[in-house]
Write an enzyme that holds these catalytic residues in place. Structure first.
Site, PDB file in Angstrom:
ATOM      1  N   ASP A  73       0.810  -1.222   0.000  1.00 27.36           N
ATOM      2  CA  ASP A  73       0.000   0.000   0.000  1.00 27.36           C
ATOM      3  C   ASP A  73       0.845   1.275   0.000  1.00 27.36           C
ATOM      4  O   ASP A  73       0.652   2.166   0.831  1.00 27.36           O
ATOM      5  CB  ASP A  73      -0.944   0.027   1.210  1.00 27.36           C
ATOM      6  CG  ASP A  73      -1.704  -1.265   1.401  1.00 27.36           C
ATOM      7  OD1 ASP A  73      -2.170  -1.824   0.398  1.00 27.36           O
ATOM      8  OD2 ASP A  73      -1.829  -1.727   2.552  1.00 27.36           O
ATOM      9  N   GLU A 117     -11.384   0.904  -3.526  1.00 27.96           N
ATOM     10  CA  GLU A 117     -10.745   1.292  -2.259  1.00 27.96           C
ATOM     11  C   GLU A 117      -9.482   2.091  -2.577  1.00 27.96           C
ATOM     12  O   GLU A 117      -9.210   2.447  -3.720  1.00 27.96           O
ATOM     13  CB  GLU A 117     -10.402   0.040  -1.438  1.00 27.96           C
ATOM     14  CG  GLU A 117      -9.505  -0.933  -2.180  1.00 27.96           C
ATOM     15  CD  GLU A 117      -9.255  -2.227  -1.432  1.00 27.96           C
ATOM     16  OE1 GLU A 117      -9.344  -2.234  -0.201  1.00 27.96           O
ATOM     17  OE2 GLU A 117      -8.945  -3.240  -2.091  1.00 27.96           O
TER      18      GLU A 117
END
EC number: 3.2.1.37
Length: 526
Positions: A15, A187
């Site tokens: 991420d 997301e």
């Protein structure tokens, strides 16, 4: 022309959120249930990186005790504005099933190395929050909205709300600005502004092999957003020949010379499926089209192992040592992590026995609360790990040794313990998908006292353990070569998110906190 070889952050670095301040680039990555929370790396050339900070280093910023496996810090966002670094992060307490308990916070610091402020609570309506600093001075939080209701898609879309630095809270209405594409599972939002457009980058498809990144744009920050007709921006889905899989969830940065790069997570599977190193950080060069859409520079939608580097001078850092000998008053920076709890003097000491790391035994290897375990990321498919420990167990509830560890349901543990007949022995504990086993049907007797050396040679999908004590002139193999592919996201029946660690641990299940002394720990790429 300089080339960048991927991954730029090998091993579990998921991420990535990248930002540039002048000539300096910084990437923040997720840490999940490992402490301290969030890892920040620094570069001057986008090619060479070094760990520079781990901001969430105290319990007031991050209390992970009891968090479930693969909970904790999800998808941080690092940005810079008004002379401050802003770090947004989620502390996920529970994420299985219909509900997700996701608490989002903001901390700031005048320097990337801190000190970092106490956290400002933002919301809990979803995860992957990101802060955008608009050119009019206003600040906006975007995050995905989680919808638990049975007749709704749980990944409801991306919501926007203004953040007030003066009031230190979110203000005004919450507005849904983007529901994603038919790929679903929208997301990981990040907002950017260029040539009068707001660009929304989102991850889609989940974080496994279907993963992707999609771009949408709007003339107004609150939409409506138009999806790039050439979406997705990047994916490896249905491209099994690619060495980088699971590509998506990333962020964008420009260089001082106006070149553009996208950093993203991905995985490198072994045996066709198992990403034992976890989700890593990769980089791709990007270019803008004449009609103001962004594309990968090679014209594809696929991640590349090698990409053209920026027109910046090389700025390498000193190579990391291969050994921490525990002779200093602190552990080697950037290597070590503890599981859920900080390394505090009540269970970690470098001074009680000088030249050694002393760990004091606590709960079992399956505990979600208080484990005496410190470990570093495995960053190479082929590597050797080695340690030496002085440990005198009194009964079977005392254990100390070396571990190859994914989470509390999947690990290997070569350890010293006590046997009622044989005395001091070695055993290999194996946990596979939560099933406990002891590899050695009869534990290996070792010398009654003194230092014992332990070694593990990891060769892609297996590890072979060895030991050496005062009666053995050379390394002795112990147990069979053991499979390590179960230590990956891909081996579990349910999705999970971390990667393999290697390190040291000790347990005292009787509660007396018996100490175990380690002389050094060595990690060497083969």
């Amino acid at each position: 022309m300089t080339m960048i070889t991927n991954p730029i952050l090998p091993g579990f670095h998921a991420d990535p959120s990248i930002c540039r301040v002048g000539d300096d680039f910084y990437i923040a990555t997720s840490t999940f249930d490992w402490f301290p929370g969030v890892r920040i790396h620094h570069s001057r050339d986008l090619k060479h990186w070094r760990h520079i900070a781990s901001p969430l280093d105290r319990v007031s910023l991050l209390d992970l005790k009891g968090n479930m496996n693969s909970g904790g810090v999800w998808a941080p966002c690092l940005s810079y504005s008004d002379g401050l670094f802003y770090l947004i992060y989620t502390d996920v307490k529970q994420w299985h099933g219909a509900f997700k308990d996701t608490h989002n916070y903001l901390v700031t610091a005048p320097s990337i190395e801190g000190p970092w402020s106490e956290p400002i609570y933002l919301n809990s309506n979803g995860f992957d929050p990101s802060l955008f600093h608009d050119d009019d001075g206003r600040k906006w939080l975007v995050n995905m909205l989680w919808d638990f209701r049975k007749d709704r898609h749980p990944f409801a879309g991306i919501v926007l709300q203004e953040y007030s630095p003066l009031e230190q809270k979110l203000t005004g209405p919450v507005k849904m600005i983007y529901e994603g594409t038919e790929i679903k599972l929208t997301e990981g939002p990040h907002l950017y502004k260029r040539n009068g457009y707001y660009y929304l980058f989102v991850a889609e498809g989940g974080t496994q092999y279907e993963h992707a990144e999609t771009v949408a744009r709007s003339k107004a920050i609150d939409g409506p957003y138009e999806t790039d007709p050439h979406y997705p921006f990047i994916t490896a889905w249905k491209k099994p020949h690619l060495p980088i899989q699971k590509s998506g969830h990333g962020s964008l940065v420009d260089t001082p010379e106006g070149e553009w790069y996208f950093v993203h997570l991905g995985g490198r599977p072994v045996n066709g499926k198992y990403c034992t190193l976890g989700r890593e950080t990769f980089i791709q060069k990007a270019v803008w089209t004449d009609d103001d859409w962004i594309r990968l520079a090679d014209g594809s939608q696929s991640p590349s192992l090698e990409v053209e580097g920026p027109t910046l001078p090389d700025h390498p850092f000193e190579a990391e040592p291969v050994i921490d000998d525990f002779d200093d008053d602190s552990l080697f920076p950037g290597w070590w992590n503890s599981l859920r709890i900080p390394m505090t003097p009540d269970w970690v000491s470098l001074t009680e026995r000088p030249g050694h790391l002393r760990l004091k035994g606590m709960e079992s290897m399956t505990s979600l609360h208080s484990q005496a375990l410190i470990a570093r990321r495995q960053t190479d498919f082929q590597c050797t790990i080695e340690t030496a420990l002085d440990y005198q167990p009194e009964h079977f509830q005392h254990m100390g040794g070396m571990t190859v560890f994914y989470d509390t349901t999947d690990f290997l543990y070569l350890h010293i313990t006590a046997h009622p007949v044989k005395g001091r022995v070695l055993q290999i504990m194996q946990m596979t998908d939560g099933e406990y086993d002891e590899v050695l049907l009869s534990p290996q007797t070792i010398t009654p006292s003194g230092t014992v050396k332990l070694k593990g040679i990891i060769d892609i999908d297996h590890v072979q353990f060895y030991y050496m004590d005062q009666d053995t002139p050379d390394w002795v193999a112990i147990g069979p070569a053991l499979d390590v592919t179960h230590m990956s996201d891909d081996s579990a029946p349910d999705v999970r998110f971390t990667g393999t660690f290697v390190g040291m641990a000790t347990q005292d299940l009787s509660g007396t906190r018996k100490p175990c002394d380690f002389d050094y720990f060595k990690y060497e790429k083969k």
